[in-house]
Design a protein around this motif. Structure first.
Motif, PDB file in Angstrom:
ATOM      1  N   GLU A  40      32.132  40.779  35.924  1.00 26.45           N
ATOM      2  CA  GLU A  40      30.901  40.974  35.152  1.00 26.45           C
ATOM      3  C   GLU A  40      30.874  40.081  33.917  1.00 26.45           C
ATOM      4  N   LEU A  41      32.042  39.888  33.292  1.00 21.81           N
ATOM      5  CA  LEU A  41      32.113  39.025  32.117  1.00 21.81           C
ATOM      6  C   LEU A  41      31.841  37.568  32.507  1.00 21.81           C
ATOM      7  N   MET A  42      32.405  37.133  33.628  1.00 19.89           N
ATOM      8  CA  MET A  42      32.134  35.772  34.110  1.00 19.89           C
ATOM      9  C   MET A  42      30.638  35.567  34.346  1.00 19.89           C
ATOM     10  N   ALA A  43      30.029  36.508  35.054  1.00 17.70           N
ATOM     11  CA  ALA A  43      28.609  36.381  35.391  1.00 17.70           C
ATOM     12  C   ALA A  43      27.735  36.354  34.138  1.00 17.70           C
ATOM     13  N   ALA A  44      28.121  37.110  33.113  1.00 14.11           N
ATOM     14  CA  ALA A  44      27.308  37.222  31.907  1.00 14.11           C
ATOM     15  C   ALA A  44      27.517  36.068  30.927  1.00 14.11           C
ATOM     16  N   ARG A  45      28.715  35.492  30.905  1.00 13.41           N
ATOM     17  CA  ARG A  45      29.051  34.532  29.855  1.00 13.41           C
ATOM     18  C   ARG A  45      29.075  33.071  30.299  1.00 13.41           C
ATOM     19  N   MET A  46      29.257  32.810  31.584  1.00 17.37           N
ATOM     20  CA  MET A  46      29.466  31.428  32.023  1.00 17.37           C
ATOM     21  C   MET A  46      28.145  30.691  32.253  1.00 17.37           C
ATOM     22  N   GLU A  47      28.106  29.432  31.831  1.00 10.87           N
ATOM     23  CA  GLU A  47      26.923  28.601  32.018  1.00 10.87           C
ATOM     24  C   GLU A  47      26.614  28.400  33.498  1.00 10.87           C
ATOM     25  N   MET A  91      37.196  29.048  30.722  1.00 18.03           N
ATOM     26  CA  MET A  91      38.117  29.261  29.607  1.00 18.03           C
ATOM     27  C   MET A  91      37.374  29.509  28.289  1.00 18.03           C
ATOM     28  N   HIS A  92      36.368  28.682  28.011  1.00 16.76           N
ATOM     29  CA  HIS A  92      35.707  28.758  26.709  1.00 16.76           C
ATOM     30  C   HIS A  92      34.733  29.917  26.598  1.00 16.76           C
ATOM     31  N   HIS A  93      34.224  30.397  27.733  1.00 13.56           N
ATOM     32  CA  HIS A  93      33.206  31.432  27.662  1.00 13.56           C
ATOM     33  C   HIS A  93      33.678  32.795  28.169  1.00 13.56           C
ATOM     34  N   ALA A  94      34.343  32.837  29.316  1.00 12.79           N
ATOM     35  CA  ALA A  94      34.764  34.134  29.860  1.00 12.79           C
ATOM     36  C   ALA A  94      36.138  34.557  29.350  1.00 12.79           C
ATOM     37  N   VAL A  95      37.127  33.670  29.460  1.00 17.09           N
ATOM     38  CA  VAL A  95      38.492  34.050  29.071  1.00 17.09           C
ATOM     39  C   VAL A  95      38.581  34.313  27.571  1.00 17.09           C
ATOM     40  N   ALA A  96      37.910  33.482  26.794  1.00 16.43           N
ATOM     41  CA  ALA A  96      37.924  33.693  25.342  1.00 16.43           C
ATOM     42  C   ALA A  96      37.335  35.048  24.979  1.00 16.43           C
ATOM     43  N   ALA A  97      36.267  35.448  25.674  1.00 19.46           N
ATOM     44  CA  ALA A  97      35.643  36.752  25.409  1.00 19.46           C
ATOM     45  C   ALA A  97      36.499  37.897  25.933  1.00 19.46           C
ATOM     46  N   LEU A  98      37.207  37.659  27.041  1.00 16.21           N
ATOM     47  CA  LEU A  98      38.000  38.710  27.661  1.00 16.21           C
ATOM     48  C   LEU A  98      39.083  39.221  26.716  1.00 16.21           C
ATOM     49  N   ALA A  99      39.732  38.302  26.002  1.00 22.62           N
ATOM     50  CA  ALA A  99      40.844  38.689  25.128  1.00 22.62           C
ATOM     51  C   ALA A  99      40.409  39.693  24.075  1.00 22.62           C
ATOM     52  N   GLY A 100      39.193  39.532  23.578  1.00 17.42           N
ATOM     53  CA  GLY A 100      38.713  40.460  22.563  1.00 17.42           C
ATOM     54  C   GLY A 100      38.113  41.731  23.133  1.00 17.42           C
ATOM     55  N   THR A 101      37.559  41.629  24.349  1.00 19.01           N
ATOM     56  CA  THR A 101      36.861  42.779  24.936  1.00 19.01           C
ATOM     57  C   THR A 101      37.796  43.692  25.715  1.00 19.01           C
ATOM     58  N   PHE A 102      38.700  43.090  26.496  1.00 11.88           N
ATOM     59  CA  PHE A 102      39.632  43.860  27.331  1.00 11.88           C
ATOM     60  C   PHE A 102      41.046  43.330  27.126  1.00 11.88           C
ATOM     61  N   PRO A 103      41.669  43.633  26.000  1.00  7.70           N
ATOM     62  CA  PRO A 103      42.981  43.050  25.675  1.00  7.70           C
ATOM     63  C   PRO A 103      44.098  43.468  26.622  1.00  7.70           C
ATOM     64  N   ASP A 104      43.906  44.546  27.383  1.00 11.78           N
ATOM     65  CA  ASP A 104      44.967  45.006  28.286  1.00 11.78           C
ATOM     66  C   ASP A 104      44.814  44.454  29.705  1.00 11.78           C
ATOM     67  N   VAL A 105      43.871  43.544  29.907  1.00  9.30           N
ATOM     68  CA  VAL A 105      43.722  42.894  31.212  1.00  9.30           C
ATOM     69  C   VAL A 105      44.514  41.587  31.210  1.00  9.30           C
ATOM     70  N   GLN A 106      45.390  41.433  32.199  1.00 12.47           N
ATOM     71  CA  GLN A 106      46.188  40.216  32.335  1.00 12.47           C
ATOM     72  C   GLN A 106      45.591  39.339  33.436  1.00 12.47           C
ATOM     73  N   LEU A 107      45.307  38.075  33.093  1.00  8.38           N
ATOM     74  CA  LEU A 107      44.727  37.144  34.054  1.00  8.38           C
ATOM     75  C   LEU A 107      45.791  36.214  34.621  1.00  8.38           C
ATOM     76  N   SER A 108      45.638  35.907  35.902  1.00  7.95           N
ATOM     77  CA  SER A 108      46.394  34.835  36.547  1.00  7.95           C
ATOM     78  C   SER A 108      45.352  33.914  37.172  1.00  7.95           C
ATOM     79  N   ILE A 109      45.368  32.624  36.791  1.00  9.43           N
ATOM     80  CA  ILE A 109      44.337  31.687  37.236  1.00  9.43           C
ATOM     81  C   ILE A 109      44.969  30.499  37.945  1.00  9.43           C
ATOM     82  N   ASP A 110      44.542  30.263  39.179  1.00  9.39           N
ATOM     83  CA  ASP A 110      44.934  29.080  39.934  1.00  9.39           C
ATOM     84  C   ASP A 110      43.705  28.223  40.172  1.00  9.39           C
TER      85      ASP A 110
END
Length: 305
Positions: free
Chosen positions: A291-298, A109-128
């Motif tokens: 790719e965003l997850m791999a690049a941004r997540m600890e 949430m803090h690293h990938a999802v936060a970055a996603l909103a600014g980088t790819f605003p038209d991508v909708q996530l569903s997380i379980d």
């Protein structure tokens, strides 16, 4: 020409994947009766029974399994079209279904999802969020596009998009005798009061394997299906637990807990993986999210932020 509306198809697929109407309703945030009405109407239109209620729960008919497969293909086509349209307009768009182990949630949430909103605003996530077994089954059944898994089995049906190895740690209060150690062994912790995760978690499977290999036996003071509960067991000073450091990175930075890497061979290099089903078409949105997850997540090697 046979035409099925999108809404009953989506509702039926949700029931098929969740295994019950109530679970599907909770996931969709609607009343169970609304789902039942839509499915009943679709059965009437098709002239077939899609599922039967038994004492053991819902049993899907052969027609029901066919309709679920059709629903999945249609949703994939819709997502693919959205991605192609976005690409034609110079952007990336679409819906991406992710299933993750609970230990990745803060990092995600803090690293990938936060970055996603600014980088790819038209991508909708569903997380379980689910245990290892549920994640593997969900990915293999195409219920999810991407899985974030700690210590998963390596299956030939899965493609690994990113991988990193981290030690499993013993999580202790700041003033615990182990706090500040560069490492320790599982044997050094075996007599301490501990919270263990339930058997569906990759962490618990790791601990069980290490116990069997060394002849140790941990007798937990608490067993839970929640990492949050296990973490608060430590924060409250009740004892220790076992987690990867990235699962509690915020608490570590605030000095609320200490994470001591376990040096046992089976616990010192544990893989975290981003996985997808092999052969499943990957939209631009799926590739971008992975790719965003791999690049941004600890969990996958990014520096703490």
């Amino acid at each position: 020409m046979l035409r099925i509306d999108d809404k009953p198809l989506r509702y039926f697929l949700a029931v098929f994947e969740a295994g019950s109407i109530r679970a599907a309703a909770d996931g969709l945030h609607i009343a169970p009766s609304a789902i039942s009405r839509q499915i009943a109407g679709m059965e009437a239109d098709l002239g077939v029974l899609l599922m039967e209620r038994t004492k053991q729960g819902i049993r899907f008919t052969e027609a029901g399994r066919l309709v679920a497969g059709h629903a999945r293909r249609r949703l994939e086509l819709d997502d693919g079209f959205a991605a192609e349209l976005a690409a034609a307009k110079g952007g990336i768009a679409g819906r991406v279904h992710v299933i993750t182990g609970e230990g990745f949630v803060v990092d995600l949430m803090h690293h990938a999802v936060a970055a996603l909103a600014g980088t790819f605003p038209d991508v909708q996530l569903s997380i379980d969020v689910g245990g290892t077994d549920r994640m593997m089954n969900g990915i293999l059944k195409d219920a999810y596009d991407i899985g974030l898994v700690f210590n998963p089995p390596r299956l030939p049906e899965l493609d690994v998009l990113a991988e990193a190895e981290k030690p499993l740690c013993v999580l202790v209060p700041p003033h615990h005798p182990l706090a500040g150690r560069s490492s320790c062994t599982l044997a050094e912790t075996v007599d301490m009061k501990a919270a263990l995760l339930a058997e569906t978690f990759g962490v618990r499977k790791l601990i069980a394997g290490a116990e069997a290999a060394s002849g140790l036996r941990i007798r937990p003071a608490l067993v839970t299906d929640s990492i949050n509960v296990a973490m608060h067991f430590v924060l409250a000073g009740c004892g220790i637990t076992y987690l990867p450091a990235f699962a509690v990175s915020r608490q570590l930075r605030r000095g609320e807990v200490s994470a001591v890497p376990l040096s046992d061979t089976a616990l010192a290099h544990v893989p975290s993986r981003i996985v997808v089903r092999g052969g499943r078409p990957r939209t631009g949105a799926v590739r971008a999210v992975a790719e965003l997850m791999a690049a941004r997540m600890e969990a996958f090697g990014a520096e703490a932020m």
